[in-house]
Scaffold this motif. Structure first.
Motif, short mmCIF file in Angstrom:
data_model
loop_
_atom_site.label_atom_id
_atom_site.label_comp_id
_atom_site.label_asym_id
_atom_site.label_seq_id
_atom_site.Cartn_x
_atom_site.Cartn_y
_atom_site.Cartn_z
N ASP A 8 69.69 -7.39 49.75
CA ASP A 8 68.71 -7.67 48.70
C ASP A 8 68.03 -6.39 48.23
O ASP A 8 67.85 -6.16 47.03
N TYR A 9 67.66 -5.53 49.19
CA TYR A 9 66.95 -4.30 48.86
C TYR A 9 67.83 -3.37 48.02
O TYR A 9 67.43 -2.91 46.93
N TYR A 10 69.03 -3.10 48.50
CA TYR A 10 69.88 -2.13 47.81
C TYR A 10 70.51 -2.69 46.54
O TYR A 10 70.97 -1.92 45.69
N SER A 11 70.49 -4.01 46.39
CA SER A 11 70.97 -4.59 45.13
C SER A 11 70.04 -4.24 43.98
O SER A 11 70.45 -4.23 42.81
N GLY A 12 68.77 -3.96 44.30
CA GLY A 12 67.81 -3.62 43.26
C GLY A 12 67.28 -2.21 43.32
O GLY A 12 66.33 -1.87 42.59
N PHE A 13 67.85 -1.37 44.19
CA PHE A 13 67.35 -0.01 44.37
C PHE A 13 68.33 1.01 43.81
O PHE A 13 69.54 0.91 44.05
N ASP A 14 67.83 1.98 43.10
CA ASP A 14 68.67 3.01 42.48
C ASP A 14 68.92 4.16 43.46
O ASP A 14 68.30 5.21 43.39
N THR A 70 76.64 -3.77 50.68
CA THR A 70 76.07 -4.37 49.48
C THR A 70 77.09 -4.44 48.36
O THR A 70 77.53 -3.40 47.85
N ALA A 72 76.79 -5.08 45.23
CA ALA A 72 76.36 -4.41 44.00
C ALA A 72 76.60 -2.91 44.08
O ALA A 72 76.98 -2.27 43.08
N SER A 73 76.40 -2.32 45.25
CA SER A 73 76.62 -0.88 45.42
C SER A 73 78.10 -0.55 45.28
O SER A 73 78.47 0.47 44.67
#
Length: 213
Positions: A8-14, A70, A72-73
């Motif tokens: 969840d964190y790295y899905s929204g972190f750049d 992740t 997303a990453s």
């Protein structure tokens, strides 16, 4: 931190942008990675995030396998490879838990990176499992690069910027250079890096070695 919270964190972190804004970590790590890599070969970037290190290695001519927890990453990494015309250098983009590198064969990689998972894995059992998996997939005599943080670093981050929790604000990790088949890992840092780490992060003996069983 649970796997779900990490995702969840790295899905929204750049994370790519963080390494661009705070380049010291990337510059230092790439210095030591390049210094000890073979001239050519297949490299695993395990816990690669969006793939900034993987892209740099692909630019240098290495074949690369990228994995991260992740999805997303991993998607971003695939897009970055396409944007930089580096897709042909990649053997695969995988969503994998560092403690279970399923589908990656034994004794495959000429070098392996794990520059993120160890400071997210909260139990000794998981950390040992991640190291064993990296050992399994790396060719004997090849180099493994591992980054970690101390608990003190995380405490300092929280005190400096309580509103951001444990987000990394200023981080110069130390990198362990470990040759598969050897019983020790050695912490490496040049004198300039050592000064930064001693005075900005924590006191540590940079000549120490630790056994891996």
């Amino acid at each position: 931190m649970t796997r779900e919270r990490i995702i969840d964190y790295y899905s929204g972190f750049d994370e790519w942008g963080r390494l661009e804004r705070e380049p010291l970590e990337f510059i230092i790590n790439m210095h030591y990675i390049r210094a000890h890599l073979p001239a050519a070969g297949l490299v695993l970037d395990n816990g690669a995030g969006p793939g900034k290190y993987a892209m740099e290695l692909a630019r240098d001519g290495y074949r690369v396998t990228l994995s991260d927890l992740t999805p997303a990453s991993v998607d971003i990494a695939r897009q970055k490879a396409k944007a930089y015309d580096l897709t042909k250098q990649f053997e695969g983009f995988h969503v994998l838990d560092a403690t279970r590198l399923e589908g990656l064969a034994d004794d495959t990689y000429d070098a392996s990176l794990m520059l993120g998972p160890l400071y997210h894995l909260q139990t000794e059992q998981d950390r040992v499992a991640a190291v064993r998996e990296l050992h399994r997939v790396t060719k004997r005599g090849s180099m493994v690069y591992i980054a970690m943080q101390s608990r003190m670093r995380m405490a300092i981050n929280s005190l400096q910027s309580p509103s951001t929790g444990n987000r990394i604000i200023i981080w110069v990790p130390f990198v362990l250079l470990w040759k598969r088949g050897h019983s020790t890992i050695r912490i490496r840092a040049d004198s300039q890096v050592r000064i930064i780490l001693t005075f900005r992060i924590f006191n540590h003996s940079w000549s120490s070695t630790d056994s891996i069983r």
